[in-house]
Scaffold this motif. Structure first.
Motif, PDB file in Angstrom:
ATOM      1  N   GLN A   1      -7.366  17.143  -3.854  1.00 34.99           N
ATOM      2  CA  GLN A   1      -6.497  17.255  -2.685  1.00 34.99           C
ATOM      3  C   GLN A   1      -5.365  16.250  -2.801  1.00 34.99           C
ATOM      4  O   GLN A   1      -5.587  15.082  -3.117  1.00 34.99           O
ATOM      5  N   PHE A   2      -4.142  16.689  -2.552  1.00 31.54           N
ATOM      6  CA  PHE A   2      -2.977  15.808  -2.561  1.00 31.54           C
ATOM      7  C   PHE A   2      -2.312  15.868  -1.196  1.00 31.54           C
ATOM      8  O   PHE A   2      -2.019  16.955  -0.685  1.00 31.54           O
ATOM      9  N   ILE A   3      -2.089  14.693  -0.596  1.00 31.68           N
ATOM     10  CA  ILE A   3      -1.454  14.622   0.723  1.00 31.68           C
ATOM     11  C   ILE A   3      -0.165  13.817   0.572  1.00 31.68           C
ATOM     12  O   ILE A   3      -0.197  12.590   0.399  1.00 31.68           O
ATOM     13  N   GLU A   4       0.939  14.491   0.633  1.00 32.90           N
ATOM     14  CA  GLU A   4       2.229  13.888   0.313  1.00 32.90           C
ATOM     15  C   GLU A   4       2.517  12.654   1.159  1.00 32.90           C
ATOM     16  O   GLU A   4       3.020  11.645   0.666  1.00 32.90           O
ATOM     17  N   GLU A   5       2.223  12.701   2.467  1.00 29.73           N
ATOM     18  CA  GLU A   5       2.625  11.612   3.362  1.00 29.73           C
ATOM     19  C   GLU A   5       1.641  10.459   3.418  1.00 29.73           C
ATOM     20  O   GLU A   5       1.920   9.446   4.069  1.00 29.73           O
ATOM     21  N   TYR A   6       0.509  10.556   2.745  1.00 28.15           N
ATOM     22  CA  TYR A   6      -0.525   9.525   2.869  1.00 28.15           C
ATOM     23  C   TYR A   6      -0.323   8.364   1.899  1.00 28.15           C
ATOM     24  O   TYR A   6       0.081   8.544   0.744  1.00 28.15           O
TER      25      TYR A   6
ATOM     26  N   THR B   1       0.817  -1.209   0.000  1.00 26.65           N
ATOM     27  CA  THR B   1       0.000   0.000   0.000  1.00 26.65           C
ATOM     28  C   THR B   1       0.850   1.257   0.000  1.00 26.65           C
ATOM     29  O   THR B   1       0.320   2.350  -0.171  1.00 26.65           O
ATOM     30  N   GLY B   2       2.158   1.095   0.168  1.00 27.93           N
ATOM     31  CA  GLY B   2       3.010   2.239   0.426  1.00 27.93           C
ATOM     32  C   GLY B   2       3.166   2.378   1.930  1.00 27.93           C
ATOM     33  O   GLY B   2       2.496   1.697   2.717  1.00 27.93           O
ATOM     34  N   LYS B   3       4.040   3.251   2.349  1.00 29.49           N
ATOM     35  CA  LYS B   3       4.301   3.401   3.776  1.00 29.49           C
ATOM     36  C   LYS B   3       3.240   4.291   4.406  1.00 29.49           C
ATOM     37  O   LYS B   3       3.317   5.516   4.367  1.00 29.49           O
ATOM     38  N   ASN B   4       2.217   3.648   4.977  1.00 26.25           N
ATOM     39  CA  ASN B   4       1.159   4.392   5.655  1.00 26.25           C
ATOM     40  C   ASN B   4       1.752   5.142   6.838  1.00 26.25           C
ATOM     41  O   ASN B   4       2.449   4.568   7.667  1.00 26.25           O
ATOM     42  N   CYS B   5       1.440   6.410   6.914  1.00 29.89           N
ATOM     43  CA  CYS B   5       2.064   7.242   7.936  1.00 29.89           C
ATOM     44  C   CYS B   5       1.358   7.197   9.275  1.00 29.89           C
ATOM     45  O   CYS B   5       1.968   7.462  10.309  1.00 29.89           O
ATOM     46  N   CYS B   6       0.041   6.840   9.258  1.00 27.87           N
ATOM     47  CA  CYS B   6      -0.763   7.278  10.392  1.00 27.87           C
ATOM     48  C   CYS B   6      -1.725   6.215  10.912  1.00 27.87           C
ATOM     49  O   CYS B   6      -2.907   6.502  11.164  1.00 27.87           O
ATOM     50  N   LEU B   7      -1.258   4.978  11.062  1.00 33.48           N
ATOM     51  CA  LEU B   7      -2.103   3.910  11.587  1.00 33.48           C
ATOM     52  C   LEU B   7      -1.690   3.544  13.002  1.00 33.48           C
ATOM     53  O   LEU B   7      -0.503   3.289  13.266  1.00 33.48           O
ATOM     54  N   ASN B   8      -2.647   3.502  13.921  1.00 39.82           N
ATOM     55  CA  ASN B   8      -2.382   2.990  15.261  1.00 39.82           C
ATOM     56  C   ASN B   8      -2.283   1.475  15.219  1.00 39.82           C
ATOM     57  O   ASN B   8      -3.031   0.811  14.490  1.00 39.82           O
ATOM     58  N   SER B   9      -1.397   0.899  16.030  1.00 40.06           N
ATOM     59  CA  SER B   9      -1.265  -0.561  16.070  1.00 40.06           C
ATOM     60  C   SER B   9      -2.569  -1.212  16.517  1.00 40.06           C
ATOM     61  O   SER B   9      -2.933  -2.293  16.041  1.00 40.06           O
ATOM     62  N   SER B  10      -3.298  -0.568  17.420  1.00 39.23           N
ATOM     63  CA  SER B  10      -4.564  -1.134  17.892  1.00 39.23           C
ATOM     64  C   SER B  10      -5.591  -1.182  16.759  1.00 39.23           C
ATOM     65  O   SER B  10      -6.399  -2.115  16.675  1.00 39.23           O
TER      66      SER B  10
ATOM     67  N   TYR C   1      -5.780  12.082  -2.995  1.00 44.74           N
ATOM     68  CA  TYR C   1      -4.819  10.991  -3.206  1.00 44.74           C
ATOM     69  C   TYR C   1      -3.514  11.311  -2.512  1.00 44.74           C
ATOM     70  O   TYR C   1      -3.214  12.460  -2.193  1.00 44.74           O
ATOM     71  N   GLY C   2      -2.729  10.239  -2.252  1.00 43.74           N
ATOM     72  CA  GLY C   2      -1.539  10.368  -1.438  1.00 43.74           C
ATOM     73  C   GLY C   2      -0.248  10.160  -2.199  1.00 43.74           C
ATOM     74  O   GLY C   2      -0.190   9.381  -3.155  1.00 43.74           O
ATOM     75  N   GLY C   3       0.792  10.814  -1.745  1.00 43.54           N
ATOM     76  CA  GLY C   3       2.085  10.729  -2.399  1.00 43.54           C
ATOM     77  C   GLY C   3       2.833   9.437  -2.142  1.00 43.54           C
ATOM     78  O   GLY C   3       3.779   9.115  -2.859  1.00 43.54           O
ATOM     79  N   ARG C   4       2.429   8.682  -1.108  1.00 41.79           N
ATOM     80  CA  ARG C   4       3.118   7.422  -0.793  1.00 41.79           C
ATOM     81  C   ARG C   4       2.261   6.196  -1.096  1.00 41.79           C
ATOM     82  O   ARG C   4       2.581   5.095  -0.676  1.00 41.79           O
TER      83      ARG C   4
ATOM     84  N   ASN D   1      -5.254  10.626  11.888  1.00 44.20           N
ATOM     85  CA  ASN D   1      -5.402  12.054  11.607  1.00 44.20           C
ATOM     86  C   ASN D   1      -6.212  12.317  10.334  1.00 44.20           C
ATOM     87  O   ASN D   1      -6.190  13.432   9.801  1.00 44.20           O
ATOM     88  N   ALA D   2      -6.919  11.292   9.836  1.00 46.70           N
ATOM     89  CA  ALA D   2      -7.704  11.460   8.608  1.00 46.70           C
ATOM     90  C   ALA D   2      -8.800  12.509   8.794  1.00 46.70           C
ATOM     91  O   ALA D   2      -9.178  13.197   7.841  1.00 46.70           O
ATOM     92  N   LYS D   3      -9.322  12.642  10.008  1.00 44.90           N
ATOM     93  CA  LYS D   3     -10.350  13.656  10.257  1.00 44.90           C
ATOM     94  C   LYS D   3      -9.834  15.048   9.914  1.00 44.90           C
ATOM     95  O   LYS D   3     -10.485  15.813   9.192  1.00 44.90           O
ATOM     96  N   ASP D   4      -8.657  15.359  10.422  1.00 44.73           N
ATOM     97  CA  ASP D   4      -8.108  16.699  10.208  1.00 44.73           C
ATOM     98  C   ASP D   4      -7.652  16.914   8.770  1.00 44.73           C
ATOM     99  O   ASP D   4      -7.847  17.991   8.200  1.00 44.73           O
ATOM    100  N   LEU D   5      -7.063  15.886   8.168  1.00 48.67           N
ATOM    101  CA  LEU D   5      -6.481  16.063   6.838  1.00 48.67           C
ATOM    102  C   LEU D   5      -7.477  15.834   5.704  1.00 48.67           C
ATOM    103  O   LEU D   5      -7.357  16.474   4.650  1.00 48.67           O
ATOM    104  N   VAL D   6      -8.440  14.910   5.894  1.00 55.83           N
ATOM    105  CA  VAL D   6      -9.314  14.503   4.788  1.00 55.83           C
ATOM    106  C   VAL D   6     -10.788  14.709   5.093  1.00 55.83           C
ATOM    107  O   VAL D   6     -11.511  15.370   4.334  1.00 55.83           O
ATOM    108  N   TYR D   7     -11.267  14.165   6.209  1.00 47.39           N
ATOM    109  CA  TYR D   7     -12.709  14.115   6.445  1.00 47.39           C
ATOM    110  C   TYR D   7     -13.324  15.504   6.620  1.00 47.39           C
ATOM    111  O   TYR D   7     -14.443  15.750   6.156  1.00 47.39           O
ATOM    112  N   ASN D   8     -12.611  16.411   7.282  1.00 48.83           N
ATOM    113  CA  ASN D   8     -13.139  17.761   7.408  1.00 48.83           C
ATOM    114  C   ASN D   8     -13.301  18.419   6.033  1.00 48.83           C
ATOM    115  O   ASN D   8     -14.256  19.173   5.794  1.00 48.83           O
ATOM    116  N   ALA D   9     -12.375  18.111   5.130  1.00 50.50           N
ATOM    117  CA  ALA D   9     -12.467  18.646   3.768  1.00 50.50           C
ATOM    118  C   ALA D   9     -13.659  18.040   3.031  1.00 50.50           C
ATOM    119  O   ALA D   9     -14.329  18.725   2.249  1.00 50.50           O
TER     120      ALA D   9
END
Length: 413
Positions: free
Chosen positions: A379-384, A272-281, A349-352, A394-402
């Motif tokens: 919308q382009f999110i480089e680290e996603y 999937t690419g290096k997901n930046c923002c997943l909690n292990s739980s 879409y994401g850059g990663r 952090n999808a709420k702040d970066l994507v869902y609010n948009a």
């Protein structure tokens, strides 16, 4: 997953392998919202929505070809937040990807889950579950043990599942519909829109990590799987149901790991690419609940899409079979340039993202180059990467609010 909401052959291979092989998921150490989601046969409302103080209703939708789909409705926010006249609330349909179901949208805390965020913001939310997944394994006459039950590909999701859910939601709300899709959920939406299906009932659509063209998919495992899948599955499996937990599929997937350069112990990054923002739980909850079954024919169709780099209906390979189904030797193309130019679209879409590669998304955007400028938001999110869009903390702040802002803008224009 709504493996997903959502995904291509590489994506579902990744998720399948995660369930059958040792792995060390990439995860963030920020926060922990673990809870045991083990939805009962009756649906996911009680285990994943009502427990957090939201009203939730279980609905059934029957397609024109007889499949009975489970759909969950969240008509308002927690404790009545975002309430008001239900007849005037804008409905939103949320569609997962392949080999997953609607549970994948509900794996974080309520403040981070897209369906609940939309409900809290005054939307009437409907979570779809595609045919073959745990809550949608019924038919008016066919049994899942019958090969006939599994005789479909994503063409049928375009022709039957999406229209059935749209028609049902429209009949219940009498409102034009907003749509959110992830991965395969974007593919079937784009195909539908290109054929003029649903557009009269559609208000706007948000496409997260969109899948249309896959020429630049850059994962070794995904490419090998796509190249080998059709021959392997038809000659070795002889299966109608593609069950990720079954032994034949398990053996096939493990066989791919012997290829040079394939690291089956780091599949999240590898596919999937290096997901930046997943909690292990969250990853743990995901693995407890997914993957889901789909049809082998669907997997073949997805592999065709990867290998040929063009969006067409299912290719029966034999010219006489294609002529029988389509009246021509080759399967028809889904021409994305036919999507109405005034249809409001939000694309993120994401850059990663190694599946929805940025270059392939650019090819999709090129098909939309004549779209009305004020109707297309990109919308382009480089680290996603791919999974961040569904499970990112952090999808709420970066994507869902948009997404919420985009939907609200369509209502007010």
């Amino acid at each position: 997953m709504a493996l997903q909401g959502s995904m291509t052959f590489a994506a579902f291979t990744f998720f399948l392998l995660l369930t059958t092989l040792p792995h060390e998921p990439h995860a963030s150490s920020r926060g922990s919202f673990g809870r045991n989601i083990n939805p009962p046969v009756s649906g996911l409302c009680s285990s994943s929505v009502i427990v957090h103080g939201y009203e939730c209703q279980e609905h059934e939708v029957t397609t024109n070809d007889g499949y009975i789909l489970s759909v969950q409705r969240i008509p308002e926010g927690r404790g009545g937040k975002g309430s008001g006249s239900r007849t005037s609330k804008q409905p939103v349909i949320i569609q997962h990807g392949v080999l997953v179901d609607g549970v994948t949208w509900l794996l974080n805390s309520p403040e981070q889950d897209l369906p609940l965020i939309l409900a809290d913001n005054g939307f009437d939310v409907w979570i779809a579950n595609s045919r073959g997944t745990r809550f949608s394994r019924r038919h008016i006459s066919l049994d899942p043990s019958s090969p006939a039950f599994w005789n479909w590909s994503w063409d049928e999701l375009v022709s039957y599942d999406l229209p059935a859910v749209f028609n049902y939601v429209f009949s219940q709300t009498e409102q034009k519909i907003n749509y959110v899709g992830h991965s395969l959920g974007t593919l079937i939406a784009l195909a539908s829109f290109s054929e003029g299906t649903l557009v009269n009932q559609l208000n706007s659509a948000a496409l997260l990590s969109p899948i249309a063209y896959l020429s630049h998919m850059n994962t070794a495992l995904g490419v090998i799987a796509a190249k080998s899948f059709v021959g392997e599955v038809t000659t070795l499996f002889g299966l109608a149901e593609f069950n990720p937990k079954g032994l034949p599929v398990d053996a096939f997937l493990k066989s791919l790991c012997v290829y040079p350069g394939i690291d089956c112990y780091d599949l999240m990054t590898a596919l999937t690419g290096k997901n930046c923002c997943l909690n292990s739980s969250t990853v743990d909850l995901f693995l407890m609940n997914e993957p889901q079954s789909t049809s082998t024919k669907n997997m073949v169709h997805l592999a065709q899409t990867v290998r040929r780099g063009v969006l067409t209906k299912f290719n029966y390979v034999r010219p006489d079979y294609n002529i029988m189904h389509y009246g021509e030797i080759f399967p028809p193309i889904y021409n994305l340039s036919n999507i109405p130019h005034d249809l409001p679209l939000f694309i993120s879409y994401g850059g990663r993202d190694a599946l929805s590669d940025a270059r392939d998304v650019e090819s999709l955007l090129d098909k939309l180059k004549f779209h009305d400028e004020d109707k297309l938001s990109v919308q382009f999110i480089e680290e996603y990467a791919h999974a961040d869009y569904v499970m990112g903390f952090n999808a709420k702040d970066l994507v869902y609010n948009a997404v919420v802002s985009f939907f609200n803008h369509q209502v007010n224009t």
